[in-house]
Enzyme design. Structure first.
Site, PDB file in Angstrom:
ATOM      1  N   SER B 155       0.837  -1.198   0.000  1.00  0.00           N
ATOM      2  CA  SER B 155       0.000   0.000   0.000  1.00  0.00           C
ATOM      3  C   SER B 155       0.877   1.256   0.000  1.00  0.00           C
ATOM      4  O   SER B 155       1.771   1.376  -0.841  1.00  0.00           O
ATOM      5  CB  SER B 155      -0.942  -0.061   1.209  1.00  0.00           C
ATOM      6  N   ASP B 320      -8.644  -6.678  -4.359  1.00  0.00           N
ATOM      7  CA  ASP B 320      -8.296  -5.351  -3.843  1.00  0.00           C
ATOM      8  C   ASP B 320      -8.966  -4.303  -4.726  1.00  0.00           C
ATOM      9  O   ASP B 320      -8.604  -4.135  -5.886  1.00  0.00           O
ATOM     10  CB  ASP B 320      -6.771  -5.197  -3.856  1.00  0.00           C
ATOM     11  N   HIS B 353      -7.915  -5.249   0.010  1.00  0.00           N
ATOM     12  CA  HIS B 353      -6.630  -4.558   0.149  1.00  0.00           C
ATOM     13  C   HIS B 353      -5.794  -5.170   1.276  1.00  0.00           C
ATOM     14  O   HIS B 353      -4.569  -5.226   1.191  1.00  0.00           O
ATOM     15  CB  HIS B 353      -6.903  -3.077   0.421  1.00  0.00           C
TER      16      HIS B 353
END
Lengths: 199, 376
Positions: B155, B320, B353
């Site tokens: 991320s 995601d 995610h």
């Protein structure tokens, strides 16, 4: 998925690349062809694979590999980024034949395509005897085959003409990997083509 | 991984002080600062086996192991670090650092501003990803690490790895970029802004100087985290885990917790609001929004990444929807266009995610196999 053992077409492809060339291998399996081309010819290589196990195997082999589905084309790949785009024994498994051929020549200067020749005499004989062929280069039973397109040297060459694709070189091999020069569409089990866009 | 499943065990945080001012992307300056960090494994004599693990929005330097006095406080990415694990501490020296502006010990809005003797609060300058990377580079200098064997993150952490490869190409041999994107989409920014509005409009925010009022914008921070959590999970996973399950089996026709998903989100929100600093949350989300290294090249990511020299491993997750596989592929294709070494794996995992934090065997094998082939 590609069979990586006993690949006579690899030697043909190795003869067509130069040191420093950028090679993209579509359906690269565990990266065996690229590893050979990198080690023996000094090319720079990348593979495209859909299968998780092959992705892992290629990474373990130290080969650049991109996970992707060839049926979706090469969306996002830049135009003319590669010297050679290889599709080794995979064209017959792709549904969008013209799409993938067009994409190969969009992202690459040259395309190298190898595929089993459905018109090989043993295959013809099998059909005459009433059965679908199973051979060295068509090793699957009809019910478990990944192949979705069945075509011959003549068929492929006709499609190239229709798409304005120029055949620069062709090498035809028999079941034992020996070069066939006479009656290739009858005596050839596996064909390897080197093609470009017509100018 | 398989077998004993032993992690790095007991760890201790360390602190580095930097007395040289750091000029920031925003134009601000931090006169001096501390970074807290942890290390696992041994730095080899050639100092060639170091991996930097960058943290995401709410992460910190405690990547793996546990503290002597807090055996339950296990690092946020413990499952991937340790002997025999993908980030193998028998081979690599792993560094985790809490970023500037953070709230876990590094200098941030809750630290004392030397100019005023009071907490920085809203006066803490806006920090960008490139500032974190520059601060991390100074830590690398202190540790004697000229080049990282790898810089890795998920991320926002992956964005730091990307930034490292562009800003310090000679100092990054490999970049492992997981569940990231080359820049945020309008939708990503929109979610971040709703989260920020929740904090900024909380009456306890006091323009960011809530420390002086002996209060904290807990309600706003809680809402921000609840919203964030929705974007970290996949719809399928939420459906499977919570569905429409009711806590008491029947409708109560009120606004208290009824559905299990409400209970989960409120719990996560409360937990987070209990320890995280709201000003840090604001800074981190802005750093995300501003991240766009290709801006230096008029949006041409290919030109930007042409400055990198690293080998890349890019990983995305099928479910995601915060940073979809398509966003990761933008990075891959920009690298391919210039003939960079890059591999890309799209992992089929159901955790949205948050998948990047999961101990999926295939995912971990991809990371471990890639790192195993790095020469030291």
């Amino acid at each position: 998925m590609t069979n990586t053992l006993g690949r006579p077409d690899f030697a043909v492809i190795a003869g067509w690349v130069e040191p420093g060339h950028r090679v993209l291998d579509l359906g690269c399996g565990d990266g065996s062809l690229l590893k050979l081309l990198i080690e023996q010819k000094g090319v720079r290589g990348w593979g495209v694979e859909i299968d998780d196990a092959n992705i892992l195997a290629a990474i373990r082999n130290g080969i650049n590999v991109i996970q992707g589905n060839l049926e979706h084309g090469l969306t996002g790949f830049a135009d003319q980024a590669f010297d050679h785009v290889v599709l080794s024994r995979t064209l017959q498994t792709v549904r969008h034949t013209q799409g993938i051929l067009g994409e190969m020549l969009r992202v690459g200067r040259e395309a190298v395509v190898s595929f089993p020749n459905f018109a090989y005499w043993k295959n013809r004989q099998a059909v005459l005897n009433g059965r679908m062929p199973v051979s060295e280069d068509l090793p699957y039973e009809w019910y478990d085959s990944p192949n979705v397109r069945f075509f011959t040297l003549l068929d492929f060459e006709a499609l190239c003409a229709e798409m304005g694709i120029v055949i620069r070189e062709r090498q035809v091999l028999d079941e034992r990997g020996r070069i066939v020069t006479e009656e290739p569409n009858f005596l050839g089990s596996l064909a390897v083509y080197r093609v470009t866009r017509g100018r | 991984m398989a077998g004993q499943n032993q992690g790095v065990g007991q760890v201790e945080a360390q602190r580095a002080h930097f007395a040289t001012p750091l000029a920031l992307r925003s134009g601000g300056v931090i006169p001096e600062y501390d970074l807290v960090y942890e290390t696992y494994g041994q730095l080899n004599a050639a100092k060639s086996n170091a991996i930097l693990v960058c943290h995401a929005l709410s992460g910190h330097h405690h990547v793996a192991g546990h503290y002597a006095d807090q055996p339950d406080n296990v690092g946020w990415w413990d499952n991937i670090v340790g002997p025999g694990r993908p980030l193998d501490t028998d081979r690599f020296f792993i560094v985790g650092v809490n970023n500037l502006g953070g709230c876990h010990g590094s200098t941030g809005p809750s630290s004392i501003n030397p100019a005023t003797g009071k907490p920085w609060g809203a006066d803490f300058p806006m920090v960008a990803v490139i500032d974190w990377v520059k601060a991390q580079a100074r830590l690398a200098d202190q540790l004697g690490i000229d080049a990282w064997a790898a810089v890795m993150g998920g991320s926002l952490g992956g964005m730091q790895a990307l930034r490292w490869s562009i800003t310090f190409p000679e100092r990054v041999r490999h970049a492992i970029i997981v569940a990231a994107a080359p820049k945020l989409s309008a939708q990503n920014i929109a979610f971040n802004d709703v989260a920020r509005q929740a904090i900024l409009t909380d009456p306890d925010f006091h323009g960011g100087h809530y420390y002086e009022h002996n209060t904290r914008p807990v309600r706003g921070l809680r809402l921000a985290r609840m919203l964030g959590h929705i974007t970290y999970l996949s719809d399928d996973q939420m459906g499977e885990k919570f569905g429409r399950e009711l806590r008491n089996g029947a409708f109560s026709f009120g606004f208290d917790v009824e559905f299990e998903i409400e209970s989960y989100l409120r719990y996560q929100g409360d937990k987070f609001a209990g320890y995280f600093d709201a000003n840090t949350y604001l800074l981190m989300t802005k750093a995300l929004d501003y991240f766009d290294p290709a801006r230096e090249d008029n949006g041409d990511l290919t030109a930007t990444l042409a400055r990198s020299r690293a080998g890349f491993l890019v990983i995305s997750f099928s479910t995601d929807w915060r940073f979809t596989p398509a966003r990761s592929k933008e990075i891959v294709h920009a690298l391919l266009a210039r003939g960079r070494d890059v591999s890309y794996a799209e992992i089929d995992l159901n955790f949205g995610h948050d998948s990047f934090l999961m101990a999926d065997p295939h995912y971990h094998a991809v990371v471990g196999s890639y790192l195993a082939r790095i020469t030291l």
